[in-house]
Motif scaffolding. Structure first.
Motif, short mmCIF file in Angstrom:
data_model
loop_
_atom_site.label_atom_id
_atom_site.label_comp_id
_atom_site.label_asym_id
_atom_site.label_seq_id
_atom_site.Cartn_x
_atom_site.Cartn_y
_atom_site.Cartn_z
N SER A 172 -0.64 13.66 33.31
CA SER A 172 -0.70 14.92 34.04
C SER A 172 -1.06 14.74 35.50
O SER A 172 -1.55 15.66 36.14
CB SER A 172 -1.71 15.86 33.37
N ARG A 188 3.45 15.79 36.83
CA ARG A 188 3.69 17.23 36.83
C ARG A 188 4.98 17.59 37.57
O ARG A 188 5.72 18.47 37.12
CB ARG A 188 2.49 17.96 37.46
N GLN A 247 7.79 16.84 35.29
CA GLN A 247 7.85 17.82 34.20
C GLN A 247 8.41 19.16 34.67
O GLN A 247 9.05 19.88 33.91
CB GLN A 247 6.45 17.99 33.59
N THR A 264 1.82 23.19 40.50
CA THR A 264 2.18 22.08 39.60
C THR A 264 1.40 22.09 38.29
O THR A 264 1.74 21.35 37.37
CB THR A 264 1.92 20.72 40.30
N LEU A 296 -1.79 21.16 37.98
CA LEU A 296 -2.49 19.88 37.99
C LEU A 296 -3.79 19.92 37.18
O LEU A 296 -4.19 18.92 36.59
CB LEU A 296 -2.79 19.47 39.44
N LYS A 342 -1.96 24.69 33.18
CA LYS A 342 -0.87 25.63 33.48
C LYS A 342 -1.38 27.05 33.69
O LYS A 342 -0.70 27.87 34.31
CB LYS A 342 0.16 25.60 32.34
#
Length: 349
Positions: free
Chosen positions: A266, A271, A274, A326, A328, A331
């Motif tokens: 992550s 990110r 993704q 993003t 980070l 979500k």
């Protein structure tokens, strides 16, 4: 001298990197694909050795008698051995940390931060805290660069931007030593980047990531030690992307109930992938972010105290937006975006 040193290390690294690649394959220093790795095939990962060797050749050639040469040679060698052992045998975090601390201790006599000048006059001496502050700084920057080494060309590119900024600012400040050393390491890193940018032919591994982080940490202290409070944050701003990524990784793992040293998928580059950005575009986006922070660092040297505060506020705002966009931290963490959205919703009525 700066251009001659850059050219020398660039040529040496360009020549020896393919040889290091063959060596890595021969001795089994390779990176296997796994669930948290982005690459899909076995890759040699001892490339940082080329960066280290070419830089050290430059140091011996241009600064054979400098008081900094021996400590940097010894400290750099310790950190590279630590990285090589990890690339070969996957050391536990405590042994990697021990190697980093030993490397930091070696250069204490040359790069200690003893005091900073306060903005309204006077000086703040660190006294007995000078040694731990210096060690923590070097170890923190070493790990920040190491953690961002997750995509082809990412750590090498971000490090190159940081080195270019540190060297350029050293020209402005009249620090010839840091300028030349910075350009030497820049030449080594850019040459390696020819083999490391997507699609990579070789990884730098912990050998290179730890060495680059270590040297950038040392250079930043040599270039900006014993300066003002606001100038003291210049190296932090230059390395804003890897430092921020490291801090938010620690926060994320703490919130998830995981050990701080636990690996995950992550980080900022993960990110962005993704979200849907391609591998090379993700790397380039992070280059742009690093460039913005480096430009901000240069502006810090010209800004007034209030200008520095305003610039700091803008940088924090950029970081917050990147973190929320993003995901980070998570979500669902979007306080600023939700506030803006709520404001637009109210205006509609």
């Amino acid at each position: 001298m700066e251009f001659e040193s850059l050219i020398l290390t660039f040529i040496v690294a360009l020549i020896i990197t393919p040889l290091i690649k063959k060596l890595a394959i021969k001795i089994g220093a390779v990176d296997q694909p796994s669930g948290r790795k982005v690459h899909q095939k076995v890759m040699p990962r001892l490339g940082g050795l080329a960066i280290y060797l070419s830089f050290m050749i430059g140091m011996i050639f241009f600064y054979p008698d400098s008081v900094y040469t021996i400590p940097i040679l010894i400290g750099g060698t310790i950190i590279v051995i630590t990285g090589m052992l990890d690339d070969l045998y996957e050391l536990s975090p405590k042994w990697k940390l021990l190697g980093q601390i030993l490397a930091a201790v070696v250069v204490l006599g040359s790069v200690q931060v003893e005091f900073i000048n306060l903005p309204f006059g006077g000086q703040l001496y660190f006294g007995m805290f000078s040694i731990p502050i210096t060690i923590i700084w070097i170890v923190a920057i070493t790990n920040a660069i190491n953690l961002i080494d997750g995509l082809d060309g990412l750590a090498a590119g971000v490090s190159s931007i940081a080195l270019l900024t540190i060297s350029s600012m050293s020209i402005i400040m009249g620090n010839d030593l840091v300028m030349v050393m910075g350009f030497m390491l820049l030449g080594s890193t850019v040459a390696f980047l020819f083999y490391n940018f997507y699609p990579a032919k070789i990884f730098m591994g912990d050998t290179g990531a730890l060495f680059l982080g270590y040297m950038i940490g040392v250079f930043s202290l040599l270039g900006f030690k014993n300066v003002t409070v606001f100038s003291f944050i210049i190296p932090i701003v230059i390395l804003g992307v890897p430092i921020s990524d490291t801090i938010f990784a620690m926060i994320r793992r703490k919130l998830q109930g995981k050990p701080i040293s636990a690996p995950d998928k992550s980080h900022l580059h993960h990110r962005l992938l993704q979200i849907g950005f391609s591998h090379p575009l993700t790397v380039l986006l992070i280059y742009v972010l690093s460039g913005i922070f480096s430009l901000a660092a240069v502006l810090f040297t010209k800004a007034t105290m209030w200008g520095s505060l305003l610039l700091t506020l803008v940088l924090f705002l950029i970081i917050e937006l990147v973190v929320e966009l993003t995901g980070l931290i998570s979500k669902n963490y979007r306080p600023l975006l939700n506030f803006v959205k709520k404001g637009f919703d109210i205006r509609r009525y």
